[in-house]
Write a protein that holds these residues in place. Structure first.
Motif, mmCIF file in Angstrom:
data_model
loop_
_atom_site.group_PDB
_atom_site.id
_atom_site.type_symbol
_atom_site.label_atom_id
_atom_site.label_comp_id
_atom_site.label_asym_id
_atom_site.label_seq_id
_atom_site.Cartn_x
_atom_site.Cartn_y
_atom_site.Cartn_z
ATOM 1 N N TYR A 126 15.322 0.357 -10.298
ATOM 2 C CA TYR A 126 16.039 -0.888 -9.809
ATOM 3 C C TYR A 126 16.056 -0.872 -8.439
ATOM 4 O O TYR A 126 15.748 -2.141 -7.783
ATOM 5 N N MET A 127 16.231 0.129 -7.650
ATOM 6 C CA MET A 127 16.535 0.049 -6.250
ATOM 7 C C MET A 127 15.200 -0.503 -5.525
ATOM 8 O O MET A 127 14.044 0.019 -5.786
ATOM 9 N N TRP A 128 15.491 -1.511 -4.628
ATOM 10 C CA TRP A 128 14.463 -2.232 -4.040
ATOM 11 C C TRP A 128 13.376 -3.023 -4.876
ATOM 12 O O TRP A 128 12.354 -3.350 -4.645
ATOM 13 N N HIS A 170 19.081 3.235 7.366
ATOM 14 C CA HIS A 170 17.841 3.747 7.877
ATOM 15 C C HIS A 170 16.882 2.763 8.042
ATOM 16 O O HIS A 170 15.921 3.066 8.963
ATOM 17 N N LYS A 171 16.466 1.940 7.038
ATOM 18 C CA LYS A 171 15.588 0.800 7.200
ATOM 19 C C LYS A 171 16.123 -0.136 8.326
ATOM 20 O O LYS A 171 15.217 -1.187 8.203
ATOM 21 N N GLY A 172 17.408 -0.387 8.315
ATOM 22 C CA GLY A 172 17.965 -1.247 9.178
ATOM 23 C C GLY A 172 17.924 -2.699 8.460
ATOM 24 O O GLY A 172 18.102 -3.824 9.159
ATOM 25 N N ASN A 173 17.581 -2.804 7.057
ATOM 26 C CA ASN A 173 17.618 -4.143 6.252
ATOM 27 C C ASN A 173 18.429 -4.198 4.991
ATOM 28 O O ASN A 173 18.309 -5.170 4.226
ATOM 29 N N ALA A 205 28.498 1.579 6.465
ATOM 30 C CA ALA A 205 27.225 1.903 5.884
ATOM 31 C C ALA A 205 27.326 1.826 4.449
ATOM 32 O O ALA A 205 28.276 1.672 3.866
ATOM 33 N N CYS A 206 26.035 2.150 3.933
ATOM 34 C CA CYS A 206 25.979 2.244 2.471
ATOM 35 C C CYS A 206 25.119 3.643 2.229
ATOM 36 O O CYS A 206 24.283 3.994 2.962
ATOM 37 N N GLY A 207 25.527 4.169 0.792
ATOM 38 C CA GLY A 207 24.688 5.307 0.364
ATOM 39 C C GLY A 207 24.646 6.422 1.290
ATOM 40 O O GLY A 207 25.843 6.964 1.893
ATOM 41 N N GLY A 208 23.452 6.986 1.685
ATOM 42 C CA GLY A 208 23.231 8.099 2.410
ATOM 43 C C GLY A 208 23.574 7.830 3.641
ATOM 44 O O GLY A 208 24.261 8.644 4.427
ATOM 45 N N SER A 209 23.483 6.733 4.287
ATOM 46 C CA SER A 209 23.998 6.354 5.714
ATOM 47 C C SER A 209 25.374 6.433 5.783
ATOM 48 O O SER A 209 26.176 6.856 6.768
HETATM 49 N N1 LIG Z 1 19.745 6.805 -1.420
HETATM 50 C C1 LIG Z 1 19.698 5.453 -0.521
HETATM 51 C C2 LIG Z 1 20.085 6.146 0.788
HETATM 52 O O1 LIG Z 1 19.124 6.787 0.993
HETATM 53 C C3 LIG Z 1 20.296 4.903 1.890
HETATM 54 O O2 LIG Z 1 20.861 5.581 3.087
HETATM 55 C C4 LIG Z 1 21.258 3.744 1.422
HETATM 56 C C5 LIG Z 1 21.293 2.797 2.185
HETATM 57 O O3 LIG Z 1 20.025 2.157 2.773
HETATM 58 P P1 LIG Z 1 19.991 2.239 4.695
HETATM 59 O O4 LIG Z 1 20.374 3.419 5.211
HETATM 60 O O5 LIG Z 1 18.480 1.834 4.785
HETATM 61 O O6 LIG Z 1 20.678 1.211 4.810
HETATM 62 O O7 LIG Z 1 20.499 3.454 0.202
HETATM 63 C C6 LIG Z 1 20.527 4.373 -0.803
HETATM 64 O O8 LIG Z 1 22.009 4.948 -1.027
#
Ligand SMILES: N[C@@H]1[C@@H](O)[C@H](O)[C@@H](COP(=O)(O)O)O[C@@H]1O
Length: 324
Positions: free
Chosen positions: A318-320, A78-81, A27-31
């Motif tokens: 920047y994010m999204w 989290h958002k699945g994308n 996964a990435c980041g928080g996930s």
């Molecule tokens: N801070 C956000 C996190 O909250 C999120 O988890 C991550 C990946 O996003 P996702 O879990 O939707 O794949 O991006 C960033 O790191």
């Protein structure tokens, strides 16, 4: 299907090829941070099952050789994308590896490449026992229990039953402290976090997702054991730290770091799992619940900090918004 049944089906499906030998969390980041307890659980408790925790894009470009017929892939988005996490799931699906996707949006792109889709609790008033972190932990606990066996399985489930109540009390307990933290740190341009063991992921998330991403404050999550091997040289009366004192086997690492901070630093916020009520969970499994505690206590601080700094947690540049 619940996680016990999902793992049961996977175990049955792999009987002829020698069972589950590796579990990969991707996964990435928080996930990604949410997978930390599952990773540390299997690292410590399993004799035969190997575990890997990967940033999705690392997994895509650096896929481990062992990934194959004896593997299980658990992805979270989290958002699945998130494109690289979707890609990782696709790689798993194409390789015929069972893919479990933890997501909040059950008809998102990642679910197209998942054999099992697991939704978790999220948002105001959520049941902590149903969160992504615990769901991920359950995949690890079930994988172990249904293969090698796990002697503390019942104590673990008892911990799951207790965690929601513990966390909600802890959040009330820190409410006042969080307000003064926010006032004292509103003009800081750096805040470090520190932690060890299964709870380290919470410190990592606080640094990268909150201080850096949502507040644009410089930060780094320092491992309490590594603190003495470089980072402690920046310690002085001005530099702020938030330190997690975990409950369980790595507590001595955190206490050692705190002892040093108490001597040379002045601006230290101590989050002690013992004070916050985690010790009612059995000692044999308590390590794995530190993350859920700290990760859910931080938002009390984060809300207060965002208000004091007049910088909403939703602000991004920047994010999204741009291509990256
Ligand atoms: N801070 C956000 C996190 O909250 C999120 O988890 C991550 C990946 O996003 P996702 O879990 O939707 O794949 O991006 C960033 O790191």
């Amino acid at each position: 299907m619940d996680i016990k049944q999902i793992i049961g089906e996977i175990v049955a499906g792999k009987q002829e090829v020698g069972g589950i030998k590796q579990v990969y969390y991707v996964a990435c980041g928080g996930s990604y941070g949410a997978f930390y307890p599952a990773k540390t659980f299997l690292e410590k408790e399993a004799r035969d099952i190997k575990v890997g925790l990967y940033n999705s894009n690392e997994f895509v470009h650096n896929t481990p050789k062992a990934f194959g017929e004896n593997s299980v892939l658990v992805v979270a988005s989290h958002k699945g994308n998130t494109p690289e996490t979707v890609k990782a799931a696709e790689i798993g699906k194409k390789a015929g590896v069972p893919v479990i996707a933890l997501t909040w949006i059950t008809d998102s792109p990642i679910t197209e490449h998942a054999d099992y889709v697991v939704k978790y609790t999220f948002g105001e008033g959520k049941d902590i026992a149903g969160e992504k972190t615990i769901k991920a932990l359950l995949t690890a606990v079930e994988a172990l229990n249904q293969t090698e066996g796990y002697e503390h399985y019942n104590q673990f489930l008892d911990g799951v039953a207790k965690i929601d109540h513990i966390v909600k009390n802890a959040c009330k307990h820190v409410a006042k402290r969080a307000l003064s933290f926010a006032k004292n740190h509103k003009d800081d341009n750096v805040i470090y976090t520190m932690a060890s063991g299964a709870g380290y992921g919470a410190a990592y998330m606080e640094s990268i997702c909150i201080f850096m991403e949502m507040q644009w404050i410089n930060s780094s999550s320092i491992h309490s054991g590594e603190f003495f091997h470089g980072p402690f040289e920046i310690t002085d009366a001005e530099i702020p730290f938030v330190i997690q004192i975990s409950e369980g086997s790595t507590r001595p690492l955190d206490e050692r770091a705190l002892k040093f901070l108490n001597r040379y630093a002045k601006r230290v916020e101590v989050l002690d799992a013992k004070d916050l009520g985690l010790s009612t969970i059995d000692n044999s499994v308590v390590d794995y619940f530190n993350h859920s505690l700290f990760n859910n206590v931080y938002p009390v601080y984060n809300q207060a900090l965002a208000v004091e700094r007049e910088h909403p947690l939703t602000t991004r540049r920047y994010m999204w918004k741009v291509e990256y």
